[in-house]
Scaffold this active site. Structure first.
Site, PDB file in Angstrom:
ATOM      1  N   THR A 113      28.669 -46.165 -24.464  1.00 42.63           N
ATOM      2  CA  THR A 113      27.147 -46.333 -24.886  1.00 42.63           C
ATOM      3  C   THR A 113      26.625 -45.277 -25.873  1.00 42.63           C
ATOM      4  OG1 THR A 113      26.689 -46.821 -22.447  1.00 42.63           O
ATOM      5  CG2 THR A 113      24.817 -46.117 -23.901  1.00 42.63           C
ATOM      6  N   GLY A 131      29.602 -47.584 -16.061  1.00 40.60           N
ATOM      7  CA  GLY A 131      28.435 -47.908 -15.615  1.00 40.60           C
ATOM      8  C   GLY A 131      28.235 -48.154 -13.984  1.00 40.60           C
ATOM      9  N   ASP A 163      24.889 -48.948 -16.438  1.00 40.93           N
ATOM     10  CA  ASP A 163      23.912 -48.009 -16.385  1.00 40.93           C
ATOM     11  C   ASP A 163      22.950 -47.980 -17.310  1.00 40.93           C
ATOM     12  OD1 ASP A 163      26.355 -46.998 -17.493  1.00 40.93           O
ATOM     13  OD2 ASP A 163      25.067 -45.247 -17.953  1.00 40.93           O
TER      14      ASP A 163
HETATM   15  N1  GLY Z   1      27.903 -47.172 -19.582  1.00 40.30           N
HETATM   16  C1  GLY Z   1      27.814 -48.443 -20.201  1.00 40.30           C
HETATM   17  C2  GLY Z   1      28.304 -49.547 -19.067  1.00 40.30           C
HETATM   18  O1  GLY Z   1      28.935 -49.202 -18.423  1.00 40.30           O
HETATM   19  O2  GLY Z   1      27.865 -50.785 -19.438  1.00 40.30           O
END
Ligand code: GLY
Length: 311
Positions: free
Chosen positions: A151, A205, A182
């Site tokens: 991200t 996430g 997340d």
């Molecule tokens: N951290 C981004 C995701 O797991 O979608």
């Protein structure tokens, strides 16, 4: 006058420089964060955010993004949005809505279309090719299909002591349709309070959302911890607890900045990030987990930058 910006991964470097210019010129934390995230979303070389991001297992690119204003606690978020050029711009616009400020799937895409945001085919032929190759490999070699969840997360502070947090991600490569990580979840992927500071996350996430680590870091800064101590305490204590109680802990890296422009980072993997403030030019740093729940941070050398990709 103090200002600052911190962002996840090396891919945020150019955007960090752009955001710094906005902040240096007296622009708002919100404009700086949006400019940074859009720069990453628009670059097809970055495989985990926006245009050129890698799709879900059905070959469909579903994107998540969020925007939070630390003065008012206004939040806007989208999850599983498709074929919209800048999910972060949609999330920011949604933060003005009193109701319906977090939209998912077809509802998010419809909102963007009706609000006049640019529609764009976001799956590039290169990303499609990587997906097709991965599908073949997974079938032939019976591999775990999941990979990549980097991200772009940002925390920015302007000279009026307003703060913003923002995220954008295409999520886990080969995720199931409708899977959300997340990044658009308040408290997990991001959180900001202009009277204290902000934090944002990158990593797996499914595990990050078990700890609400962005909120926890802001809470700890509010109790008086420095951004670095808050990151170290939140991340390493939770990683230890999760490993003990759940049996494993995925990759997790958190960035934070307080409302003086001081920053901190903690991670359980090697983690490049970018930062700048009134005293320090935009730079790429590399964080690694250190001994006794600490983080080792060094500025990236030219050799490191030359030998590493954009992650
Ligand atoms: N951290 C981004 C995701 O797991 O979608």
């Amino acid at each position: 006058m103090s200002w600052g910006v911190i962002a996840t991964w090396r891919m945020a470097f150019e955007g960090t420089a752009l955001a710094s210019e906005v902040l240096k010129a007296g622009g708002s934390a919100s404009d700086a964060a949006q400019e940074l995230v859009e720069n990453v979303e628009n670059n097809p070389d970055f495989r985990s955010v926006g245009f050129g991001g890698l799709p879900n297992e059905e070959g469909v690119l579903e994107m998540d993004a969020a925007f939070m204003d630390g003065d008012t606690f206004k939040i806007g978020a989208v999850a599983g949005i498709q074929d919209v050029a800048n999910p972060i711009a949609v999330a920011r616009k949604l933060s003005d809505e009193k109701f319906n400020s977090f939209r998912i799937g077809a509802g998010a895409t419809k909102y963007a279309e009706e609000a006049g945001f640019e529609r764009k085919e976001m799956l590039t032929s290169e990303a499609h090719e990587i997906w097709a190759k991965r599908v073949a490999e997974v079938t032939e070699k019976n591999l775990n299909p999941y990979d990549g969840h980097d991200t772009v997360g940002v925390v920015s502070l302007d000279s009026f002591v307003s703060m913003t947090a923002a995220t954008s991600s295409s999520g886990l490569f080969m995720k199931k349709a409708g899977r959300v990580g997340d990044s658009p979840l308040s408290g997990s992927g991001f959180y900001v309070d202009s009277e204290i500071g902000g934090a944002s996350a990158t990593g797996l996430g499914e595990d990050l959302m078990k700890g609400c680590l962005s909120y926890e870091i802001v809470r700890l800064m509010g109790e008086g911890l420095s951004p670095q101590s808050a990151c170290d305490k939140a991340v390493y204590d939770f990683a230890e607890k999760l490993t003990k109680r759940y049996g494993k802990c995925g990759a997790m890296s958190l960035i934070a900045m307080n409302n003086k422009g001081e920053w901190g980072v903690a991670t359980n993997v090697e983690f490049p990030f970018c930062a700048a403030n009134a005293e320090n030019e935009p730079a790429v740093y590399i964080a690694n987990p250190g001994p006794n729940k600490t983080t080792l941070i060094k500025k990236a050398t030219k050799e490191w930058l030359d030998s590493h990709g954009f992650d």
